[in-house]
Design a protein around this motif. Structure first.
Motif, PDB file in Angstrom:
ATOM      1  N   THR A  98       0.831  -1.209   0.000  1.00 52.31           N
ATOM      2  CA  THR A  98       0.000   0.000   0.000  1.00 52.31           C
ATOM      3  C   THR A  98       0.860   1.252   0.000  1.00 52.31           C
ATOM      4  O   THR A  98       0.571   2.215  -0.730  1.00 52.31           O
ATOM      5  CB  THR A  98      -0.942   0.000   1.219  1.00 52.31           C
ATOM      6  N   VAL A 254      -8.345   1.790  -1.719  1.00 45.93           N
ATOM      7  CA  VAL A 254      -9.157   0.585  -1.488  1.00 45.93           C
ATOM      8  C   VAL A 254      -9.758   0.098  -2.802  1.00 45.93           C
ATOM      9  O   VAL A 254      -9.709  -1.092  -3.129  1.00 45.93           O
ATOM     10  CB  VAL A 254     -10.264   0.875  -0.454  1.00 45.93           C
ATOM     11  N   GLY A 266      -6.056  -1.986   1.589  1.00 43.39           N
ATOM     12  CA  GLY A 266      -7.400  -1.742   1.083  1.00 43.39           C
ATOM     13  C   GLY A 266      -8.079  -3.012   0.596  1.00 43.39           C
ATOM     14  O   GLY A 266      -9.253  -3.274   0.913  1.00 43.39           O
ATOM     15  N   THR A 284      -7.730  -3.385   9.830  1.00 41.81           N
ATOM     16  CA  THR A 284      -7.520  -2.534   8.649  1.00 41.81           C
ATOM     17  C   THR A 284      -8.082  -1.136   8.865  1.00 41.81           C
ATOM     18  O   THR A 284      -7.494  -0.146   8.405  1.00 41.81           O
ATOM     19  CB  THR A 284      -8.181  -3.173   7.416  1.00 41.81           C
TER      20      THR A 284
END
Length: 313
Positions: A98, A254, A266, A284
Motif C-alpha cells: 500500500t 481501497v 485496502g 484494517t
C-alpha cells in the motif's frame, strides 16, 4: 512550533478513540454472526455457543469494547476468524504494498498537478489555460474504478504494454515498477485535478502581489519570479489541500487495490468485510485511520514550516 505539534498530537487521542468506537460498532451491526462464520454452516448450536463464549461475543457491548481497547494497548489485534492467522502478521504483509502504491501515485501526480496549475495561471485566458481547466474538471469527475478499468482494457489487455494484476515485486525492481504503473496512474490520475485547480487559483493570487512586482522591478528572470516568489508563496494552501486529498486517497486506494488485485491494506479490508472477518476488518480500519491522522499531522507541520507567521506560535 513544538507547542503546535504537541497540541495536534493531543487532539489525535480523542479522534482515534472515536474511530475505534465507530469501527467497533459498525462491525456489530453486520448481520452475519462471526461465531457461525468460524464454526461453519453445518455446526451445531452448542458449538456456535461455545465459540461465542471463546470470542467474548456473549458479553455486553461495553465490556467487549473495553477488552478490545485493552488488547490494542498490548499490541494485540486478534486473530483472523477465516484463516486463523494473526491480524498483525497480515497487516505487516500488506502495509508495504500500500505504501508503494501511495508513493508511486504521489511521485508523479503532485509535480504534474502543481506544474499544470502554475502554467495555467501564468498564461491565464490562453488556450493552454482552458485545456488545463477542462482536464481538471474531467479528471475530478471520472471515478477511480472507471479510469482503472479503461487502463486495464487498453494499456494492459489490448496493447499489452504493462501488467494489470497483482504485484510483480518490490518497488525498486523493474518488475515492481511495471506492476505498479497502472495502479499508480489510476490513483494519481484523480489526484491531479484538485491540485492543479488549487495551484492555479493560488498562483493567480500571488502573481499580482506586491513582492512579485518588486521582484520583477529588480530585473529578476521571469522563471525565478514565478517559481521562487509566486509559486513558493502559493504553496501554503496547496500543501493543505494535498494533505487532505492524500487522506481521501486512502479511500481511492481501497478501490484501486481491488480493481488491480493489488495485495494492500485496502484489498485486505474489502475481503475482511465481505467475509465478516471482524478482527481483520477492525485491524484494517485502525491502520487506515492512523494513516489519515498521521498525514494530517504532517500537513500541519509543513504548514508551520512554510508560513513564517505560524513559527512563533
Amino acid at each position: 512550533m513544538l507547542r503546535h505539534i504537541l497540541q495536534r498530537l493531543l487532539l489525535t487521542v480523542p479522534v482515534m478513540l472515536g474511530v475505534l468506537l465507530v469501527g467497533f460498532l459498525l462491525m456489530q451491526v453486520v448481520p452475519t454472526d462471526p461465531a457461525i462464520v468460524r464454526a461453519g454452516p453445518t455446526a451445531s448450536a452448542e458449538i456456535v455457543a461455545e465459540i461465542r463464549r471463546e470470542l467474548g461475543l456473549d458479553e455486553p457491548l461495553y465490556y467487549q469494547f473495553g477488552i478490545y481497547l485493552w488488547r490494542l494497548l498490548q499490541g494485540d489485534l486478534g486473530v483472523s476468524i477465516i484463516n486463523n492467522v494473526s491480524v498483525v502478521h497480515e497487516l505487516g504483509a500488506t502495509i508495504g504494498p500500500t505504501l508503494e502504491l501511495m508513493f508511486a501515485s504521489l511521485f508523479w501526480s503532485i509535480p504534474t498537478g502543481i506544474a499544470l496549475g502554475t502554467v495555467a495561471a501564468y498564461w491565464r485566458g490562453s488556450l493552454l489555460d482552458r485545456f488545463v481547466t477542462a482536464l481538471s474538471v474531467a479528471g475530478g469527475s471520472v471515478p477511480v474504478f472507471f479510469l482503472g478499468l479503461m487502463l486495464i482494457w487498453f494499456v494492459g489487455f489490448q496493447w499489452q504494454w504493462l501488467p494489470f494484476t497483482g504485484r510483480g515485486g518490490p518497488l525498486w525492481t523493474l518488475e515492481g515498477w511495471q506492476s505498479v504503473a497502472l495502479p499508480a496512474l489510476t490513483l494519481g490520475g484523480v489526484f491531479i485535478a484538485p491540485v492543479a485547480r488549487m495551484t492555479r487559483a493560488a498562483v493567480l493570487e500571488t502573481l499580482g502581489a506586491e513582492h512579485v512586482r518588486t521582484a520583477r522591478a529588480k530585473g529578476l528572470a521571469e522563471g525565478t519570479v514565478v517559481v521562487h516568489h509566486a509559486l513558493r508563496n502559493a504553496l501554503i494552501p496547496v500543501v493543505t489541500l494535498i494533505g487532505l486529498q492524500i487522506g481521501f486517497l486512502l479511500g481511492g486506494a481501497v478501490v484501486t487495490e481491488t480493481v488491480f488485485s493489488w495485495p494492500g491494506v485496502g484489498r485486505l479490508a474489502v475481503g475482511a468485510i465481505l467475509s465478516s472477518d471482524f478482527p481483520m476488518a477492525q485491524g484494517t480500519i485502525i491502520v487506515l485511520s492512523l494513516g489519515f491522522i498521521l498525514i494530517n499531522l504532517l500537513v500541519d507541520m509543513l504548514y508551520v514550516a512554510l508560513d513564517p507567521r505560524m513559527r512563533g506560535h
